[in-house]
Write a protein that holds these residues in place. Structure first.
Motif, PDB file in Angstrom:
ATOM      1  N   GLN A 147      -3.935   2.074  -2.559  1.00 58.14           N
ATOM      2  CA  GLN A 147      -3.670   3.359  -1.921  1.00 58.14           C
ATOM      3  C   GLN A 147      -4.612   3.481  -0.723  1.00 58.14           C
ATOM      4  N   ILE A 151      -3.844  -3.741   7.530  1.00 58.47           N
ATOM      5  CA  ILE A 151      -2.737  -3.155   6.788  1.00 58.47           C
ATOM      6  C   ILE A 151      -1.753  -2.576   7.799  1.00 58.47           C
ATOM      7  N   TRP A 176       0.823  -1.204   0.000  1.00 58.16           N
ATOM      8  CA  TRP A 176       0.000   0.000   0.000  1.00 58.16           C
ATOM      9  C   TRP A 176       0.855   1.251   0.000  1.00 58.16           C
ATOM     10  N   THR A 204       2.407   3.527  -7.744  1.00 59.26           N
ATOM     11  CA  THR A 204       1.612   2.306  -7.856  1.00 59.26           C
ATOM     12  C   THR A 204       1.822   1.639  -9.202  1.00 59.26           C
TER      13      THR A 204
END
Length: 323
Positions: free
Chosen positions: A81, A298, A44, A67
């Protein structure tokens, strides 16, 4: 439970020990590749332009170009993201960019979107800073519009904040949409209507329990299956082995910072500090989150650009316990 990890991109002053932007880029890429070979589901990035806790003249790599590049530097992990700022890109452009990266990654994109909050970035880059009401109104229109552009042809939309007239969003792809934020009147209602996943970045059990109850009610109101939506949170932590000395264990990753400064930087200037926890303590925290319905976590690991050992420790001693 599935796991993702943030790569160091500079926003949290997490590349400053490196000599220059090329070395910093390669350090970010090295973490992405390390995750790609491990048990992680995803990597991420943050969508920010200036560092925290204070803006500094330091490298912060832009989220969407990074990315796209990391999509070609990795083979397996998803890329997302947390989250893209709605105010930085026209929603039709966002839909086009996301579709492009989803193709480039062979379908590995998690498209993150949120309303945005960093006033200093908006004004410095020339984006008009508006009231919360207007930012949320723009966000509401954007989410609906992006969803339609991914799923319909010849979309005509004339809203208060955004308008399109049959744009050709080709390739027309629909990557999973992750909406970040816990606003109960707008954001969570949009999650119920359009999102594939949501993120409450607190890691706080009582807060998440409440937000999930609100989300469930919104799902009932709009006729959405609550179980279709992935519920996630984010944690800022540095893992250490049981019995390890926190000062010694963090030395390589801390660089110039004291332990307290390291924990503050690791929290991104937000409320509280990044935690230094043993793997057993982390597993206990994750078990509690799992009990209340969190399905995805995350992790942000301070200093991982300089020391991959914490990533490998999580890979071997934490993530497999929830597979």
């Amino acid at each position: 439970m599935h796991f993702g990890v943030f790569v160091p991109q500079g926003w949290r002053m997490d590349l400053v020990e490196l000599a220059g932007p090329v070395e910093q880029w390669e350090a970010m890429t090295a973490v992405a590749r390390a995750a790609d070979t491990g048990p992680w589901d995803s990597i991420w990035l943050f969508d920010h332009f200036h560092t925290v806790p204070e803006p500094a003249r330091e490298t912060v790599f832009e989220a969407w170009t990074a990315t796209a590049a990391l999509a070609r530097d990795t083979q397996r992990v998803k890329l997302g993201q947390m989250v893209g700022c709605n105010g930085y890109r026209n929603p039709a452009l966002y839909a086009k960019m996301a579709a492009t990266v989803d193709v480039a990654s062979h379908g590995r994109l998690y498209a993150g979107l949120g309303a945005g909050w960093a006033e200093d970035e908006w004004t410095a880059y020339g984006y008009p800073w508006s009231s919360l009401k207007d930012r949320m109104g723009s966000f509401r229109e954007s989410v609906e519009l992006i969803h339609r552009l991914w799923t319909e042809e010849d979309v005509v939309f004339h809203g208060k904040y955004h308008s399109v007239d049959k744009p050709y969003v080709e390739p027309r792809r629909k990557p999973p949409l992750w909406i970040g934020g816990g606003g109960e009147q707008v954001t969570l209602k949009l999650v119920a209507q359009y999102a594939d996943a949501c993120n409450f970045g607190t890691g706080q059990v009582d807060v998440i329990e409440h937000k999930l109850s609100v989300l469930r009610k919104h799902c009932e109101s709009v006729g959405r299956d609550y179980n279709e939506i992935v519920k996630s949170t984010s944690l800022n932590l540095f893992p250490i082995s049981p019995g390890a000395d926190p000062v010694t264990a963090t030395a390589k990753a801390r660089g110039r910072y004291s332990v307290e400064e390291f924990r503050e930087i690791g929290a991104g200037g937000g409320v509280g500090l990044a935690d230094i926890l043993t793997t057993g303590e982390i597993r206990s925290r994750l078990e509690r989150l799992e009990e209340i319905g969190v399905q995805y976590v995350i992790l942000y690991i301070p200093g991982v650009a300089y020391d991959h050992d914490p990533l490998h420790l999580l890979s071997s001693d934490v993530v497999p316990a929830f597979s």
